[in-house]
Design an enzyme around this catalytic site. Structure first.
Site, short mmCIF file in Angstrom:
data_model
loop_
_atom_site.label_atom_id
_atom_site.label_comp_id
_atom_site.label_asym_id
_atom_site.label_seq_id
_atom_site.Cartn_x
_atom_site.Cartn_y
_atom_site.Cartn_z
N HIS A 15 8.49 -12.95 8.88
CA HIS A 15 7.55 -11.91 7.99
C HIS A 15 7.62 -10.58 8.78
O HIS A 15 6.72 -10.38 9.87
CB HIS A 15 6.32 -12.26 7.72
CG HIS A 15 5.53 -11.36 6.86
ND1 HIS A 15 4.87 -11.72 5.74
CD2 HIS A 15 5.48 -10.05 6.99
CE1 HIS A 15 4.48 -10.76 5.02
NE2 HIS A 15 4.55 -9.80 5.65
N HIS A 17 7.83 -6.09 8.36
CA HIS A 17 8.00 -4.68 7.68
C HIS A 17 8.73 -3.80 8.57
O HIS A 17 8.22 -3.48 9.60
CB HIS A 17 6.52 -4.09 7.49
CG HIS A 17 5.85 -5.03 6.38
ND1 HIS A 17 5.91 -5.06 5.10
CD2 HIS A 17 4.87 -5.94 6.71
CE1 HIS A 17 5.17 -5.76 4.60
NE2 HIS A 17 4.37 -6.53 5.64
N LEU A 18 10.03 -3.32 8.18
CA LEU A 18 10.63 -2.34 8.92
C LEU A 18 10.59 -0.86 8.39
O LEU A 18 10.91 0.24 9.24
CB LEU A 18 12.06 -2.90 8.85
CG LEU A 18 12.59 -3.77 10.15
CD1 LEU A 18 14.09 -4.09 9.93
CD2 LEU A 18 12.10 -3.47 11.60
N ASN A 43 8.65 -4.50 0.52
CA ASN A 43 7.62 -3.72 -0.20
C ASN A 43 8.06 -2.07 0.25
O ASN A 43 6.94 -1.36 0.82
CB ASN A 43 6.23 -3.88 0.11
CG ASN A 43 5.96 -3.90 1.39
OD1 ASN A 43 7.10 -4.01 2.47
ND2 ASN A 43 4.55 -3.74 1.97
N LYS A 101 9.98 -12.63 -2.54
CA LYS A 101 8.75 -12.19 -2.04
C LYS A 101 7.73 -12.01 -3.34
O LYS A 101 7.98 -11.29 -4.11
CB LYS A 101 8.56 -11.08 -1.19
CG LYS A 101 7.38 -10.55 -0.95
CD LYS A 101 6.63 -11.14 0.05
CE LYS A 101 5.18 -10.99 0.36
NZ LYS A 101 4.82 -10.82 1.81
N HIS A 138 2.44 -13.78 -1.00
CA HIS A 138 1.12 -12.96 -0.47
C HIS A 138 0.15 -13.50 -1.17
O HIS A 138 -0.34 -13.46 -2.30
CB HIS A 138 1.07 -11.65 -0.76
CG HIS A 138 0.18 -10.93 -0.16
ND1 HIS A 138 0.30 -10.02 1.10
CD2 HIS A 138 -1.23 -10.85 -0.37
CE1 HIS A 138 -1.03 -9.57 1.66
NE2 HIS A 138 -1.90 -10.09 0.54
N HIS A 176 1.20 -15.39 6.24
CA HIS A 176 0.23 -14.58 6.85
C HIS A 176 -1.10 -15.36 6.66
O HIS A 176 -1.98 -14.63 6.16
CB HIS A 176 -0.03 -13.17 7.08
CG HIS A 176 0.34 -12.41 5.55
ND1 HIS A 176 -0.29 -12.89 4.39
CD2 HIS A 176 0.94 -11.67 5.30
CE1 HIS A 176 -0.10 -12.22 3.43
NE2 HIS A 176 1.00 -11.36 3.85
N ASP A 249 4.14 -10.29 10.70
CA ASP A 249 3.66 -9.10 9.66
C ASP A 249 3.45 -7.79 10.54
O ASP A 249 2.59 -6.85 10.05
CB ASP A 249 2.30 -9.71 9.15
CG ASP A 249 2.00 -8.95 7.89
OD1 ASP A 249 3.18 -8.13 7.29
OD2 ASP A 249 0.78 -9.03 7.45
N HIS A 253 2.33 1.80 10.49
CA HIS A 253 1.80 3.00 9.67
C HIS A 253 1.72 4.15 10.54
O HIS A 253 1.42 3.68 11.81
CB HIS A 253 0.52 2.70 8.84
CG HIS A 253 0.50 1.74 7.86
ND1 HIS A 253 0.82 2.08 6.42
CD2 HIS A 253 0.30 0.28 7.79
CE1 HIS A 253 0.96 0.91 5.85
NE2 HIS A 253 0.68 -0.07 6.64
C1 NCD Z 1 1.61 -4.82 4.89
C2 NCD Z 1 2.08 -3.36 5.00
O1 NCD Z 1 1.73 -2.43 5.42
O2 NCD Z 1 3.20 -3.43 4.16
N1 NCD Z 1 0.21 -4.64 5.37
C3 NCD Z 1 -0.62 -5.62 6.08
O3 NCD Z 1 -1.81 -5.36 6.09
N2 NCD Z 1 -0.22 -6.90 6.40
C4 NCD Z 1 1.53 -5.58 3.73
C5 NCD Z 1 1.37 -7.02 3.54
O4 NCD Z 1 2.19 -7.75 4.35
O5 NCD Z 1 0.27 -7.28 3.03
ZN ZN Z 2 3.35 -8.25 5.19
#
Ligand code: NCD
Ligand code: ZN
Length: 346
Positions: A15, A17-18, A43, A101, A138, A176, A249, A253
């Site tokens: 899991h 996020h890139l 996402n 997802k 999720h 998660h 996860d 940001h």
């Molecule tokens: C994730 C994101 O920033 O895309 N944020 C997080 O707190 N885990 C989204 C997600 O996996 O819920």
């Molecule tokens: Zn996530």
């Protein structure tokens, strides 16, 4: 004698996020340095909805890989109420996608296009059950009358159990997970059910986030829970149970969007994930279960071979955790659990 060196099959991240563009270029090398493969979250804005979207996103990731890096992005589609079951089937048959997802609409970062009415996506679930394609979930309800700390447990009863009862062959990854309730449900769910656990949920509880000042870099979704839940997760992860495996996860940001009056959810753990996990498993006296969690259980559930190559971690003086990494989308604060990390990938 305490162990100070451990060699594992190269881990995978189930899991991740890139993001895209400059942010992706900045964060990708940190995952590629330690992980062989990762399930890539869809996402983006706009989300990765169709097979064609996923193919283009995969190409952008491959183009952004540093020279000589070997890293395989395992693509996913973002389920919407308009998702076409045939498109899902085609994308799976071509080898492009490894999961779909499910975000309940409004549950987390960029989830506005998620599902509101679960009956409308039943044909997709039926198709996925038929072709054995996992659904990554999720698992939080979004109703405003449900307290944020209860949203995962309520989701299991109100949404997940009914979905699994209606489509019994559906293979599901509870993503998660953060609660003892989720550990219990995943433990009893049979071979079609598994769960991922993040680094931050194994290291922190809500006191770490809220006592003595609010720490925005520990704010993620699902939100950190009380310590008893953290202990249940550590137990689940460190006992070698094949149902549980790593999904970091890692969710970058830009620092100013987290240190903000309305801060974004997500912890950027990729650079330190393996050091954190070795610390947790070492503290639990379970280093011998680390490889199952990071490198074996995930591939087994996804019906993929484990990686052939290996990585080695060494115990020594605490590592220097960089405060931030620089990207062309701004600096991103690196997850720092607030305690020393003695293990480094060598
Ligand atoms: C994730 C994101 O920033 O895309 N944020 C997080 O707190 N885990 C989204 C997600 O996996 O819920
Ligand atoms: Zn996530």
């Amino acid at each position: 004698m305490t162990q100070d060196r451990i060699t594992l099959k190269r881990p995978d991240d189930w899991h991740l996020h890139l993001r895209d563009g400059a942010m992706m270029e900045g964060v990708l090398p940190f995952s590629a340095a330690h992980f062989a493969r990762a399930i890539i979250m869809p996402n983006l804005v706009p989300p990765v909805v169709t097979g064609a979207d996923a193919a283009r996103y995969r190409d952008r990731i491959l183009d952004a890989l540093p020279n000589g890096a070997s890293f395989e992005p395992l693509m996913t589609l973002y389920l919407t109420e308009d998702t076409d079951p045939t498109d899902v089937k085609t994308a799976q048959e071509s080898g492009l996608i490894k999961a779909v997802k499910l975000y309940p609409a409004g549950a987390t970062t960029n989830s506005a296009s998620g599902v509101q009415n679960f009956d409308r996506v039943r044909p997709v679930f039926e198709m996925m059950a038929e072709i054995g394609l996992p659904l990554c979930v999720h698992g939080e309800v979004t109703r405003s009358d449900v307290d944020i700390f209860d949203r995962e447990a309520v989701f299991i009863d109100e949404v997940l159990e009914p979905i699994r009862r209606t489509t019994p062959g559906l293979r599901v990854v509870m993503e998660h997970i953060t609660t003892a309730e989720a550990v219990a449900y995943a433990s009893e769910g049979g071979p079609n059910l598994s769960a991922t656990i993040t680094v931050q949920h194994l290291m922190l509880d809500r006191n770490d986030m809220l006592v003595g000042g609010i720490r925005p870099h520990f704010y993620c979704l699902p939100i950190l829970k009380r310590g008893t839940h953290c202990h249940a997760l550590i137990k689940a992860a460190t006992r070698g149970n094949p149902r549980f495996f790593l999904g970091t996860d890692s969710a970058p940001h830009a620092t100013d969007t987290k240190e903000n009056a309305c801060g974004c959810a997500g912890c950027f753990t990729a650079p330190v994930a393996m050091s954190c996990l070795a610390e947790v498993f070492d503290e639990a006296g379970s280093l011998d279960a680390l490889e199952s969690f990071t490198s074996l259980n995930g591939p087994a559930f996804y019906q993929l071979p484990a990686n052939e190559d290996q990585i080695t971690l060494q115990r020594g003086t605490p590592i220097d955790i960089p405060k931030e990494i620089e990207t062309d989308a701004g600096p991103v604060t690196v997850f720092n659990p607030g305690r020393p990390l003695h293990w480094r990938v060598v």
